[in-house]
Design a protein around this motif. Sequence first.
Motif, PDB file in Angstrom:
ATOM      1  N   ALA A  50       0.034   1.691   3.068  1.00 39.42           N
ATOM      2  CA  ALA A  50       1.467   1.895   3.300  1.00 39.42           C
ATOM      3  C   ALA A  50       1.901   1.106   4.523  1.00 39.42           C
ATOM      4  CB  ALA A  50       1.769   3.381   3.498  1.00 39.42           C
ATOM      5  N   VAL A  51       3.142   0.618   4.465  1.00 31.82           N
ATOM      6  CA  VAL A  51       3.744  -0.091   5.596  1.00 31.82           C
ATOM      7  C   VAL A  51       5.103   0.531   5.899  1.00 31.82           C
ATOM      8  CG1 VAL A  51       2.569  -2.267   5.050  1.00 31.82           C
ATOM      9  CG2 VAL A  51       4.863  -1.861   4.148  1.00 31.82           C
ATOM     10  N   ASP A  99       3.995  -1.391  -4.750  1.00 29.49           N
ATOM     11  CA  ASP A  99       5.355  -1.834  -4.481  1.00 29.49           C
ATOM     12  C   ASP A  99       5.333  -3.239  -3.885  1.00 29.49           C
ATOM     13  OD1 ASP A  99       8.093  -1.664  -4.531  1.00 29.49           O
ATOM     14  OD2 ASP A  99       8.187   0.217  -3.426  1.00 29.49           O
ATOM     15  N   VAL A 100       6.505  -3.849  -3.812  1.00 26.94           N
ATOM     16  CA  VAL A 100       6.644  -5.247  -3.414  1.00 26.94           C
ATOM     17  C   VAL A 100       7.629  -5.338  -2.254  1.00 26.94           C
ATOM     18  CG1 VAL A 100       7.441  -7.500  -4.233  1.00 26.94           C
ATOM     19  CG2 VAL A 100       6.235  -5.975  -5.803  1.00 26.94           C
ATOM     20  N   VAL A 160       5.252  -3.131   9.533  1.00 31.50           N
ATOM     21  CA  VAL A 160       4.143  -2.627  10.336  1.00 31.50           C
ATOM     22  C   VAL A 160       3.232  -1.781   9.448  1.00 31.50           C
ATOM     23  CG1 VAL A 160       3.516  -1.206  12.338  1.00 31.50           C
ATOM     24  CG2 VAL A 160       5.622  -2.566  12.376  1.00 31.50           C
ATOM     25  N   ALA A 161       1.933  -2.079   9.468  1.00 32.36           N
ATOM     26  CA  ALA A 161       0.973  -1.306   8.667  1.00 32.36           C
ATOM     27  C   ALA A 161       0.878   0.115   9.223  1.00 32.36           C
ATOM     28  CB  ALA A 161      -0.391  -1.986   8.687  1.00 32.36           C
ATOM     29  N   VAL A 178      -4.175  -1.532   4.960  1.00 31.41           N
ATOM     30  CA  VAL A 178      -3.418  -2.052   3.819  1.00 31.41           C
ATOM     31  C   VAL A 178      -4.178  -3.203   3.173  1.00 31.41           C
ATOM     32  CG1 VAL A 178      -1.252  -3.123   3.091  1.00 31.41           C
ATOM     33  CG2 VAL A 178      -1.232  -1.413   4.907  1.00 31.41           C
ATOM     34  N   GLU A 179      -4.263  -3.139   1.867  1.00 28.77           N
ATOM     35  CA  GLU A 179      -4.792  -4.263   1.091  1.00 28.77           C
ATOM     36  C   GLU A 179      -3.645  -4.738   0.217  1.00 28.77           C
ATOM     37  OE1 GLU A 179      -8.515  -5.207  -1.914  1.00 28.77           O
ATOM     38  OE2 GLU A 179      -8.356  -3.250  -0.960  1.00 28.77           O
TER      39      GLU A 179
END
Length: 157
Positions: free
Chosen positions: A8-9, A27-28, A45-46, A50-51
């Motif tokens: 998630a970011v 999501d994009v 911001v992570a 996150v991958e």
Amino acid sequence: MYIIYRGAVEVKIPNHKGPPIFIESNDVFGQTALQNKEKRNATIVAKTNVELFTLFKNDYDSVVYEFKKLQKQNNMMFLRELNQFKFWKLEDLEELNKIIETKDIKEGDVLYQIGDETDMFYIVLSGTLFMETIVEVQNSIRYPIGLKQWETKTTTK
């Protein structure tokens, strides 16, 4: 453009008032800047590890071009099947296909309203549209008011 595979970011937009915006798996983000050829309008911001997948502008443009090309081919096949265009010359149909645009309408959206300017027509590729109009109805009732005399009462709805 970025596609989040896992994680998630948080999206931080200058002067944003309201709850924080989070983007999560599947999501994009970042496609708006590519589409509009603009600089980024947010900081990402992570919030977890996150991958993600990345798609560079040249690759994005190539994918969009191929998609639009395939869409035009499908539109052409669809147009050739419509009764309104069965007798059109192939060249004329190809010209029409070059200029038509696809528009997605979500359920409940209003396509146009009574009184709007008539500046285009629509060809429905899929789905169902509900069309309504105002129809003026006149009701006439004749009833006798004397010997060989009739009165007519007309109402309009």
